[in-house]
Scaffold this active site. Structure first.
Site, PDB file in Angstrom:
ATOM      1  NE  ARG A 159      14.525  22.618  -8.601  1.00  0.00           N
ATOM      2  CZ  ARG A 159      15.748  22.386  -8.098  1.00  0.00           C
ATOM      3  NH1 ARG A 159      16.196  21.151  -7.957  1.00  0.00           N
ATOM      4  NH2 ARG A 159      16.502  23.391  -7.705  1.00  0.00           N
ATOM      5  CB  SER A 233      12.590  28.667  -8.948  1.00  0.00           C
ATOM      6  OG  SER A 233      13.606  28.821  -7.994  1.00  0.00           O
ATOM      7  CD  GLU A 329      11.148  24.496  -9.898  1.00  0.00           C
ATOM      8  OE1 GLU A 329      12.247  24.749 -10.397  1.00  0.00           O
ATOM      9  OE2 GLU A 329      10.925  24.544  -8.672  1.00  0.00           O
TER      10      GLU A 329
HETATM   11  P1  FAD Z   1       1.715  21.504  -3.734  1.00  0.00           P
HETATM   12  O1  FAD Z   1       2.016  22.861  -4.260  1.00  0.00           O
HETATM   13  O2  FAD Z   1       0.543  21.359  -2.854  1.00  0.00           O
HETATM   14  O3  FAD Z   1       1.555  20.515  -4.973  1.00  0.00           O
HETATM   15  C1  FAD Z   1       2.477  20.551  -6.044  1.00  0.00           C
HETATM   16  C2  FAD Z   1       2.085  19.450  -7.051  1.00  0.00           C
HETATM   17  O4  FAD Z   1       2.235  18.170  -6.451  1.00  0.00           O
HETATM   18  C3  FAD Z   1       0.625  19.519  -7.471  1.00  0.00           C
HETATM   19  O5  FAD Z   1       0.553  19.099  -8.812  1.00  0.00           O
HETATM   20  C4  FAD Z   1      -0.068  18.524  -6.567  1.00  0.00           C
HETATM   21  O6  FAD Z   1      -1.237  17.963  -7.124  1.00  0.00           O
HETATM   22  C5  FAD Z   1       0.996  17.453  -6.407  1.00  0.00           C
HETATM   23  N1  FAD Z   1       0.941  16.778  -5.104  1.00  0.00           N
HETATM   24  C6  FAD Z   1       1.199  17.320  -3.894  1.00  0.00           C
HETATM   25  N2  FAD Z   1       1.108  16.378  -2.936  1.00  0.00           N
HETATM   26  C7  FAD Z   1       0.764  15.213  -3.548  1.00  0.00           C
HETATM   27  C8  FAD Z   1       0.503  13.890  -3.103  1.00  0.00           C
HETATM   28  N3  FAD Z   1       0.580  13.547  -1.811  1.00  0.00           N
HETATM   29  N4  FAD Z   1       0.169  12.961  -4.001  1.00  0.00           N
HETATM   30  C9  FAD Z   1       0.088  13.254  -5.323  1.00  0.00           C
HETATM   31  N5  FAD Z   1       0.306  14.493  -5.809  1.00  0.00           N
HETATM   32  C10 FAD Z   1       0.646  15.458  -4.946  1.00  0.00           C
HETATM   33  N6  FAD Z   1      11.218  23.654  -4.529  1.00  0.00           N
HETATM   34  C11 FAD Z   1      12.429  23.045  -4.668  1.00  0.00           C
HETATM   35  O7  FAD Z   1      12.528  21.984  -5.294  1.00  0.00           O
HETATM   36  N7  FAD Z   1      13.556  23.578  -4.107  1.00  0.00           N
HETATM   37  C12 FAD Z   1      13.526  24.733  -3.393  1.00  0.00           C
HETATM   38  O8  FAD Z   1      14.560  25.158  -2.880  1.00  0.00           O
HETATM   39  C13 FAD Z   1      12.269  25.403  -3.241  1.00  0.00           C
HETATM   40  N8  FAD Z   1      12.201  26.580  -2.575  1.00  0.00           N
HETATM   41  C14 FAD Z   1      11.006  27.219  -2.469  1.00  0.00           C
HETATM   42  C15 FAD Z   1      10.962  28.449  -1.781  1.00  0.00           C
HETATM   43  C16 FAD Z   1       9.759  29.120  -1.647  1.00  0.00           C
HETATM   44  C17 FAD Z   1       9.730  30.438  -0.901  1.00  0.00           C
HETATM   45  C18 FAD Z   1       8.572  28.564  -2.174  1.00  0.00           C
HETATM   46  C19 FAD Z   1       7.252  29.251  -1.984  1.00  0.00           C
HETATM   47  C20 FAD Z   1       8.612  27.364  -2.871  1.00  0.00           C
HETATM   48  C21 FAD Z   1       9.832  26.688  -3.028  1.00  0.00           C
HETATM   49  N9  FAD Z   1       9.919  25.463  -3.729  1.00  0.00           N
HETATM   50  C22 FAD Z   1      11.125  24.820  -3.841  1.00  0.00           C
HETATM   51  C23 FAD Z   1       8.717  24.890  -4.370  1.00  0.00           C
HETATM   52  C24 FAD Z   1       7.876  24.003  -3.408  1.00  0.00           C
HETATM   53  O9  FAD Z   1       8.030  24.420  -2.084  1.00  0.00           O
HETATM   54  C25 FAD Z   1       8.246  22.522  -3.480  1.00  0.00           C
HETATM   55  O10 FAD Z   1       8.157  22.062  -4.807  1.00  0.00           O
HETATM   56  C26 FAD Z   1       7.372  21.659  -2.581  1.00  0.00           C
HETATM   57  O11 FAD Z   1       7.814  20.335  -2.609  1.00  0.00           O
HETATM   58  C27 FAD Z   1       5.884  21.704  -2.946  1.00  0.00           C
HETATM   59  O12 FAD Z   1       5.189  21.044  -1.913  1.00  0.00           O
HETATM   60  P2  FAD Z   1       3.650  21.294  -1.650  1.00  0.00           P
HETATM   61  O13 FAD Z   1       3.210  20.320  -0.606  1.00  0.00           O
HETATM   62  O14 FAD Z   1       3.401  22.724  -1.343  1.00  0.00           O
HETATM   63  O15 FAD Z   1       3.024  20.908  -3.054  1.00  0.00           O
HETATM   64  P1  NAP Z   2      21.724  31.194  -6.486  1.00  0.00           P
HETATM   65  O1  NAP Z   2      22.581  30.755  -5.356  1.00  0.00           O
HETATM   66  O2  NAP Z   2      21.521  32.657  -6.749  1.00  0.00           O
HETATM   67  O3  NAP Z   2      22.255  30.502  -7.815  1.00  0.00           O
HETATM   68  C1  NAP Z   2      21.597  30.714  -9.061  1.00  0.00           C
HETATM   69  C2  NAP Z   2      21.521  29.396  -9.790  1.00  0.00           C
HETATM   70  O4  NAP Z   2      22.807  28.926 -10.062  1.00  0.00           O
HETATM   71  C3  NAP Z   2      20.833  28.367  -8.943  1.00  0.00           C
HETATM   72  O5  NAP Z   2      19.581  28.213  -9.492  1.00  0.00           O
HETATM   73  C4  NAP Z   2      21.694  27.134  -8.992  1.00  0.00           C
HETATM   74  O6  NAP Z   2      21.121  26.042  -9.699  1.00  0.00           O
HETATM   75  C5  NAP Z   2      22.928  27.555  -9.749  1.00  0.00           C
HETATM   76  N1  NAP Z   2      24.122  27.336  -8.917  1.00  0.00           N
HETATM   77  C6  NAP Z   2      24.630  28.142  -7.957  1.00  0.00           C
HETATM   78  N2  NAP Z   2      25.778  27.630  -7.455  1.00  0.00           N
HETATM   79  C7  NAP Z   2      25.979  26.466  -8.098  1.00  0.00           C
HETATM   80  C8  NAP Z   2      26.984  25.464  -8.021  1.00  0.00           C
HETATM   81  N3  NAP Z   2      28.011  25.581  -7.170  1.00  0.00           N
HETATM   82  N4  NAP Z   2      26.872  24.388  -8.815  1.00  0.00           N
HETATM   83  C9  NAP Z   2      25.840  24.258  -9.673  1.00  0.00           C
HETATM   84  N5  NAP Z   2      24.856  25.166  -9.788  1.00  0.00           N
HETATM   85  C10 NAP Z   2      24.935  26.268  -9.019  1.00  0.00           C
HETATM   86  O7  NAP Z   2      20.263  30.526  -6.360  1.00  0.00           O
HETATM   87  P2  NAP Z   2      19.076  30.851  -5.369  1.00  0.00           P
HETATM   88  O8  NAP Z   2      17.920  31.304  -6.159  1.00  0.00           O
HETATM   89  O9  NAP Z   2      19.545  31.703  -4.219  1.00  0.00           O
HETATM   90  O10 NAP Z   2      18.723  29.388  -4.847  1.00  0.00           O
HETATM   91  C11 NAP Z   2      19.609  28.676  -4.029  1.00  0.00           C
HETATM   92  C12 NAP Z   2      19.259  27.201  -4.093  1.00  0.00           C
HETATM   93  O11 NAP Z   2      17.932  27.003  -3.622  1.00  0.00           O
HETATM   94  C13 NAP Z   2      19.290  26.635  -5.514  1.00  0.00           C
HETATM   95  O12 NAP Z   2      19.753  25.314  -5.462  1.00  0.00           O
HETATM   96  C14 NAP Z   2      17.846  26.676  -5.945  1.00  0.00           C
HETATM   97  O13 NAP Z   2      17.530  25.653  -6.880  1.00  0.00           O
HETATM   98  C15 NAP Z   2      17.103  26.462  -4.634  1.00  0.00           C
HETATM   99  N6  NAP Z   2      15.816  27.153  -4.672  1.00  0.00           N
HETATM  100  C16 NAP Z   2      14.811  26.556  -5.380  1.00  0.00           C
HETATM  101  C17 NAP Z   2      13.554  27.158  -5.450  1.00  0.00           C
HETATM  102  C18 NAP Z   2      12.437  26.478  -6.178  1.00  0.00           C
HETATM  103  O14 NAP Z   2      11.311  26.909  -6.048  1.00  0.00           O
HETATM  104  N7  NAP Z   2      12.706  25.451  -6.920  1.00  0.00           N
HETATM  105  C19 NAP Z   2      13.329  28.377  -4.805  1.00  0.00           C
HETATM  106  C20 NAP Z   2      14.381  28.942  -4.124  1.00  0.00           C
HETATM  107  C21 NAP Z   2      15.625  28.334  -4.055  1.00  0.00           C
HETATM  108  P3  NAP Z   2      20.080  24.982  -9.079  1.00  0.00           P
HETATM  109  O15 NAP Z   2      18.781  25.684  -9.002  1.00  0.00           O
HETATM  110  O16 NAP Z   2      20.069  23.907 -10.106  1.00  0.00           O
HETATM  111  O17 NAP Z   2      20.597  24.528  -7.766  1.00  0.00           O
END
Ligand code: FAD
Ligand code: NAP
Length: 333
Positions: A159, A233, A329
């Site tokens: 991340r 998250s 994050e």
């Molecule tokens: P924004 O929120 O608009 O911006 C985020 C940051 O990036 C800000 O600092 C902004 O200035 C910068 N930025 C955005 N676009 C640009 C650009 N073109 N150039 C320079 N800077 C820029 N994230 C995960 O990694 N994995 C997940 O599974 C995941 N699941 C999610 C589930 C839900 C329900 C929600 C609400 C969020 C989740 N996220 C997850 C977080 C988020 O969706 C991602 O990080 C996504 O990539 C953010 O994109 P955005 O366009 O909305 O960014």
């Molecule tokens: P989950 O399945 O309840 O698992 C909890 C955590 O355990 C996750 O965060 C994941 O880490 C880790 N995990 C689970 N199984 C694993 C495996 N086989 N090997 C290594 N790590 C494992 O998690 P969840 O909240 O429902 O999310 C599912 C996936 O979607 C995850 O990968 C999570 O990162 C992603 N997600 C991300 C966001 C975001 O905003 N960043 C939001 C929602 C979901 P990791 O997070 O490192 O994968």
């Protein structure tokens, strides 16, 4: 067009009602020279799904609307797909599934835009964007110049990337080129995916089936931001040494941890938060989600600073109980 004192409530998934001193959208790279030539503080906005506004933004917010998805080249094993930074990420994933280009299927239904995908090296279900990343083009605000970044230039981590740290707010990401496989290598290492595939009665594994499984899991488990404000998250999963993990495991036999390739252990932050009693709890309209404690939610009219304060309480309680520090994050503004 430049708007003054512009509400961003509809442009961030936490649905925080703050105002930007100035706001404009751009749909052409040529617009950027003029829009970024300002002494004001700048914020590049995508889908607003990974940020929390804790106060009005005292500067200029530029919303990215650069569109386009095209196949730019291919070799024996790969296709190279270039997408405008203002394209929806999920739309791009579905485009690849539709054309049978493999590698992004585990990343289905992540909200936000293409341009933010390298920002924090988005990841889910065992796949990170760096695995399909080829290159990106960005506009350097200070030098007013176009710069190309290959994978090695981006400093991708868990991340993390240089754009979230060293180069924060210095570049506008314009487009990203992804390298997809012609022959898929399936990744169903995360238990939830294989369980869902079984429920779906899938006989032959395909990238479309994996994407569908991921979409079903996510739709059931995660709060839909159009219904409950959230940014996914809120914290990263903390990584601790094997020794630290073993001592925690003695005290808490059910602790959830995954061993990393360097021997450290990634702890599930959601589990840690749950153990402190915060899961499903709220202070006013700021809460921790009832099904996934790691997701902080706006249950009505919470302000960004109320959500931030809740996150501080959680950090303190997790530190006190486990001596583990949770890192946010979500980008805080
Ligand atoms: P924004 O929120 O608009 O911006 C985020 C940051 O990036 C800000 O600092 C902004 O200035 C910068 N930025 C955005 N676009 C640009 C650009 N073109 N150039 C320079 N800077 C820029 N994230 C995960 O990694 N994995 C997940 O599974 C995941 N699941 C999610 C589930 C839900 C329900 C929600 C609400 C969020 C989740 N996220 C997850 C977080 C988020 O969706 C991602 O990080 C996504 O990539 C953010 O994109 P955005 O366009 O909305 O960014
Ligand atoms: P989950 O399945 O309840 O698992 C909890 C955590 O355990 C996750 O965060 C994941 O880490 C880790 N995990 C689970 N199984 C694993 C495996 N086989 N090997 C290594 N790590 C494992 O998690 P969840 O909240 O429902 O999310 C599912 C996936 O979607 C995850 O990968 C999570 O990162 C992603 N997600 C991300 C966001 C975001 O905003 N960043 C939001 C929602 C979901 P990791 O997070 O490192 O994968």
């Amino acid at each position: 067009m430049l708007h003054k004192n512009y509400s961003l409530k509809g442009l961030n998934t936490f649905r925080i009602n703050i105002a930007a001193k100035e706001f404009a959208e751009f749909s052409q790279v040529n617009d950027l020279a003029e829009l970024t030539a300002t002494p004001q503080k700048l914020l590049i906005l995508g889908g607003g799904s990974n940020l929390l506004f804790t106060k009005d933004f005292n500067g200029r917010v530029l919303k990215n609307n650069l569109k386009g998805i095209e196949l730019v080249s291919e070799d024996a094993d790969h296709v190279y797909i270039k997408a405008g930074a203002g394209e929806s990420w999920h739309k791009l994933v579905m485009y690849c599934i539709h054309h049978n280009f493999a590698g992004m299927e585990n990343l289905a239904l992540i909200p936000g835009y293409v341009g933010a995908s390298p920002m924090q090296n988005i990841g889910a279900y065992g796949v990170e964007v760096k695995q399909v990343f080829s290159a990106l083009e960005a506009f350097h605000i200070k030098d007013q110049a176009l710069v190309k970044f290959n994978e090695g230039d981006c400093g991708f981590g868990y991340r993390e990337s240089v754009f979230k740290n060293k180069y924060k707010d210095q570049f506008v990401i314009l487009n990203v080129t992804y390298r997809l496989k012609k022959i898929p290598v399936f990744n169903i290492s995360y238990g939830a995916i294989s369980i869902e595939l079984e429920k779906m009665n899938v006989s032959a594994l395909t990238i479309a089936a994996i994407a569908e499984a991921v979409i079903r899991i996510r739709s059931n488990k995660l709060p839909d931001p159009s219904v409950i404000g959230n940014a996914g998250s809120f914290f990263k999963n903390p990584e601790v040494s094997a020794d630290k993990y073993n001592s925690l495991k003695k005290a808490y036999p059910n602790i959830v941890g995954y061993t990393l390739s360097n021997g450290d252990v990634k702890l599930a932050a959601g589990w840690l938060i749950e153990q402190t009693g915060w899961k499903g709890q709220r202070i006013g309209d700021a809460g921790s989600h009832k099904d996934q404690a790691l997701v902080l939610v706006n249950l009505g009219n919470a302000t960004g600073s109320e959500i931030f304060k809740l996150s501080e309480r959680i950090v303190v309680d997790v530190k006190q109980k486990f001596d583990v520090i949770l890192e946010r994050e979500v980008n805080i503004y």
